[in-house]
Design a protein around this motif. Structure first.
Motif, short mmCIF file in Angstrom:
data_model
loop_
_atom_site.label_atom_id
_atom_site.label_comp_id
_atom_site.label_asym_id
_atom_site.label_seq_id
_atom_site.Cartn_x
_atom_site.Cartn_y
_atom_site.Cartn_z
N PRO A 176 8.75 -0.85 12.59
CA PRO A 176 8.48 -2.28 12.70
C PRO A 176 8.26 -2.73 14.15
O PRO A 176 7.37 -3.52 14.42
N ASP A 177 9.06 -2.22 15.09
CA ASP A 177 8.91 -2.62 16.50
C ASP A 177 7.50 -2.34 17.01
O ASP A 177 6.92 -3.16 17.73
N GLU A 178 6.96 -1.20 16.66
CA GLU A 178 5.61 -0.84 17.10
C GLU A 178 4.55 -1.79 16.52
O GLU A 178 3.51 -2.00 17.13
N SER A 179 4.83 -2.34 15.35
CA SER A 179 3.83 -3.15 14.66
C SER A 179 3.58 -4.50 15.32
O SER A 179 2.59 -5.16 15.04
N PHE A 180 4.46 -4.92 16.23
CA PHE A 180 4.29 -6.18 16.96
C PHE A 180 3.37 -6.01 18.17
O PHE A 180 2.88 -6.99 18.72
N ARG A 181 3.18 -4.79 18.62
CA ARG A 181 2.45 -4.53 19.87
C ARG A 181 0.96 -4.83 19.72
O ARG A 181 0.31 -4.34 18.81
N LEU A 182 0.47 -5.58 20.66
CA LEU A 182 -0.94 -5.95 20.66
C LEU A 182 -1.74 -4.98 21.52
O LEU A 182 -1.32 -4.62 22.61
N ALA A 183 -2.88 -4.61 21.02
CA ALA A 183 -3.83 -3.81 21.80
C ALA A 183 -4.67 -4.77 22.64
O ALA A 183 -4.77 -5.97 22.32
N ASP A 184 -5.29 -4.26 23.68
CA ASP A 184 -6.13 -5.11 24.53
C ASP A 184 -7.26 -5.76 23.76
O ASP A 184 -7.68 -6.87 24.08
N ASP A 185 -7.77 -5.07 22.73
CA ASP A 185 -8.90 -5.61 21.98
C ASP A 185 -8.50 -6.45 20.76
O ASP A 185 -9.35 -6.91 20.02
N GLU A 207 0.81 -1.21 0.00
CA GLU A 207 0.00 0.00 0.00
C GLU A 207 0.85 1.27 0.00
O GLU A 207 0.51 2.23 -0.67
N GLU A 208 1.95 1.24 0.74
CA GLU A 208 2.83 2.42 0.75
C GLU A 208 3.78 2.39 -0.45
O GLU A 208 3.78 3.32 -1.26
N CYS A 209 4.57 1.34 -0.57
CA CYS A 209 5.59 1.30 -1.62
C CYS A 209 4.98 1.20 -3.02
O CYS A 209 5.35 1.97 -3.90
N VAL A 210 4.07 0.27 -3.21
CA VAL A 210 3.50 0.07 -4.55
C VAL A 210 2.44 1.13 -4.87
O VAL A 210 2.48 1.76 -5.92
N ASN A 211 1.50 1.33 -3.96
CA ASN A 211 0.40 2.27 -4.25
C ASN A 211 0.74 3.73 -3.95
O ASN A 211 0.01 4.63 -4.38
N GLY A 212 1.79 3.96 -3.17
CA GLY A 212 2.22 5.34 -2.90
C GLY A 212 1.44 6.07 -1.82
O GLY A 212 1.48 7.29 -1.76
N THR A 213 0.75 5.34 -0.96
CA THR A 213 0.01 5.96 0.13
C THR A 213 0.87 5.93 1.40
O THR A 213 1.37 4.87 1.77
N SER A 214 1.04 7.05 2.05
CA SER A 214 1.93 7.12 3.20
C SER A 214 1.39 6.35 4.40
O SER A 214 0.18 6.13 4.52
N ARG A 215 2.31 5.97 5.29
CA ARG A 215 1.91 5.27 6.51
C ARG A 215 0.93 6.12 7.32
O ARG A 215 -0.01 5.60 7.90
N ARG A 216 1.18 7.40 7.36
CA ARG A 216 0.29 8.30 8.10
C ARG A 216 -1.11 8.24 7.52
O ARG A 216 -2.09 8.08 8.24
N GLU A 217 -1.21 8.33 6.18
CA GLU A 217 -2.52 8.27 5.52
C GLU A 217 -3.20 6.91 5.74
O GLU A 217 -4.43 6.83 5.82
N LEU A 218 -2.39 5.86 5.84
CA LEU A 218 -2.92 4.51 6.04
C LEU A 218 -3.25 4.23 7.50
O LEU A 218 -3.87 3.22 7.82
N GLY A 219 -2.83 5.12 8.38
CA GLY A 219 -3.06 4.92 9.81
C GLY A 219 -2.16 3.87 10.41
O GLY A 219 -2.52 3.23 11.41
N LEU A 220 -0.99 3.68 9.82
CA LEU A 220 -0.05 2.67 10.29
C LEU A 220 0.95 3.26 11.27
O LEU A 220 1.34 4.42 11.15
N VAL A 221 1.40 2.44 12.22
CA VAL A 221 2.49 2.86 13.09
C VAL A 221 3.73 3.05 12.21
O VAL A 221 3.82 2.51 11.10
N GLN A 222 4.68 3.82 12.71
CA GLN A 222 5.82 4.18 11.88
C GLN A 222 6.93 3.14 11.85
O GLN A 222 7.61 3.01 10.84
#
Length: 166
Positions: free
Chosen positions: A82-91, A65-80
């Protein structure tokens, strides 16, 4: 169609087959586990089976979505990071993370469906990359994390087996 075109089609089919094989293998590491088992932390890092699937969801969104489609992580609502991406939310649950993973896989398939491997994509932070490069990076990540997940699942099941013997 020339023989070179046939080889490129075969190469693309093989890339797709490998990616799908690893996607399925990673998802299957959660099969039959409870929520607690999927979240069980067995290593010093925050890595868990559920966290791995959440990270790989993030990773695919970054590359497709970012690299191929050109949509930024911010626009996608993604954490910035890799380390953050492993974190689980309570829900986060096995069902919710798996659904997000399947959605990311479907979006990834759509993003590349009509692109040849030599297509240059420009959403990468370090500059343009070919789709072939993106596939190789995604395969590297999927294989790496499938190995982690296999070991974690083995540890979870060994713990379960030890608990039932007690």
């Amino acid at each position: 169609m020339g023989s070179f075109d046939v080889r490129l089609d075969e190469e693309r089919a093989q890339f797709d087959a490998f990616v799908e094989e690893y996607r399925s293998a990673l998802e299957l590491t959660l099969a039959g586990l409870t929520e607690e088992q999927a979240r069980r932390r067995l290593v010093l890092s925050a890595t868990t089976l559920l966290g791995l699937l959440k990270h790989v969801t993030w990773m695919q969104r970054v590359w497709f979505e970012e690299c191929v489609n050109g949509t930024s992580r911010r626009e996608l609502g993604l954490v910035q990071s890799p380390d953050e991406s492993f974190r689980l939310a309570d829900d986060d649950t096995v069902a919710s993370v798996t659904a997000a993973y399947r959605e990311a896989c479907a979006t990834a398939r759509s993003a590349v469906a009509d692109l040849p491997l030599d297509a240059v994509v420009t959403g990468h932070r370090a500059g343009p990359r070919t789709l072939r490069w993106v596939y190789l990076q995604v395969l590297r990540e999927l294989a790496h994390h499938c190995g982690h997940a296999d070991i974690l699942r083995e540890q979870v099941l060994a713990g379960l087996s030890a608990e039932t013997r007690s």
